[in-house]
Design a protein around this motif. Structure first.
Motif, short mmCIF file in Angstrom:
data_model
loop_
_atom_site.label_atom_id
_atom_site.label_comp_id
_atom_site.label_asym_id
_atom_site.label_seq_id
_atom_site.Cartn_x
_atom_site.Cartn_y
_atom_site.Cartn_z
N GLN A 1 0.74 -1.19 0.03
CA GLN A 1 0.07 -0.11 0.00
C GLN A 1 1.01 1.18 0.07
OE1 GLN A 1 -3.85 0.60 2.30
NE2 GLN A 1 -2.88 2.38 3.27
N VAL A 2 0.55 2.24 -0.93
CA VAL A 2 1.38 3.23 -1.05
C VAL A 2 0.59 4.62 -0.60
CG1 VAL A 2 3.16 2.18 -2.65
CG2 VAL A 2 1.26 3.52 -3.44
N GLU A 3 1.24 5.57 -0.26
CA GLU A 3 0.45 6.86 -0.12
C GLU A 3 1.23 7.80 -0.61
OE1 GLU A 3 -0.73 7.36 4.13
OE2 GLU A 3 -2.00 5.65 4.00
N GLY A 4 0.62 8.61 -1.07
CA GLY A 4 1.25 10.14 -1.69
C GLY A 4 0.37 11.26 -1.81
N TYR B 1 -3.13 10.59 -2.12
CA TYR B 1 -3.23 9.47 -3.40
C TYR B 1 -2.75 8.34 -2.42
CZ TYR B 1 -1.82 5.91 -6.84
OH TYR B 1 -1.65 4.59 -7.43
N GLN B 2 -3.88 7.32 -2.60
CA GLN B 2 -3.45 5.97 -1.78
C GLN B 2 -3.83 4.84 -2.66
OE1 GLN B 2 -6.02 5.31 1.83
NE2 GLN B 2 -4.42 3.94 2.62
N SER B 3 -3.22 3.73 -2.76
CA SER B 3 -3.16 2.89 -3.59
C SER B 3 -2.84 1.42 -2.90
CB SER B 3 -2.98 2.84 -4.93
OG SER B 3 -3.66 1.84 -5.94
N ARG B 4 -3.59 0.38 -3.30
CA ARG B 4 -2.81 -1.16 -2.98
C ARG B 4 -2.34 -1.93 -4.22
NH1 ARG B 4 -3.55 -3.24 1.61
NH2 ARG B 4 -4.81 -2.12 3.23
N TRP C 1 -3.08 -3.93 -10.08
CA TRP C 1 -3.41 -2.82 -9.51
C TRP C 1 -5.01 -2.67 -9.87
CZ3 TRP C 1 -4.85 1.19 -12.46
CH2 TRP C 1 -4.36 1.01 -13.69
N SER C 2 -5.55 -1.73 -9.11
CA SER C 2 -6.86 -1.51 -9.36
C SER C 2 -7.32 -0.42 -10.20
CB SER C 2 -7.77 -1.65 -8.14
OG SER C 2 -9.24 -1.26 -8.55
#
Length: 137
Positions: free
Chosen positions: A86-89, A98-101, A120-121
């Motif tokens: 999971q990243v955040e930015g 921005y957050q994505s898995r 990724w989605s």
């Protein structure tokens, strides 16, 4: 490098916004695949230079600040790992969070990435997140 060492290096390069260095981790004939890519987006990149070109505008769109979760799964093949991230930015163009898995299957050959399948989605993507459709691309 081992798959885990490559992953650590890749994440360091991502966080330092060195996308060319990130692409350098690929074998010259390595691939990057996106099984869930939306229409109009690439589903497969063939070769290090294709990966480099794809990532060329990444930092103009995404400013990844942190990897907030990371789980690495080993497989029966010592050259393959499965990674949950999971990243955040911040979305650079809008300043929005921005957050994505991601779930990625990474195959290593001779210390380089031979295959990177990125599950990724695309849900939640907007025109502001679509760096593959830049005006200069």
């Amino acid at each position: 490098m081992t798959p885990r060492e490559l992953l650590a290096t890749a994440l360091d390069l991502l966080l330092s916004k060195d996308m060319s260095g990130f692409a350098d981790l690929w074998a010259s004939d390595g691939t990057m695949e996106f099984p869930f890519a939306p229409p109009g987006w690439p589903t497969r990149l063939d070769g290090r230079e294709a990966v480099r070109e794809y990532l060329r505008g990444y930092t103009e769109v995404y400013d990844i600040k942190d990897v907030t979760e990371q789980t690495v799964h080993t497989t029966t093949d010592p050259e393959v790992i499965i990674v949950e991230l999971q990243v955040e930015g911040v979305l650079v163009r809008t300043g929005q969070p921005y957050q994505s898995r991601y779930i990625s299957v990474i195959t290593v050959r001779d210390g380089q990435i031979a295959g990177y399948r990125d599950y990724w989605s695309p849900l939640g993507l907007t025109a502001d997140t679509d760096f593959t459709r830049r005006g200069d691309a």
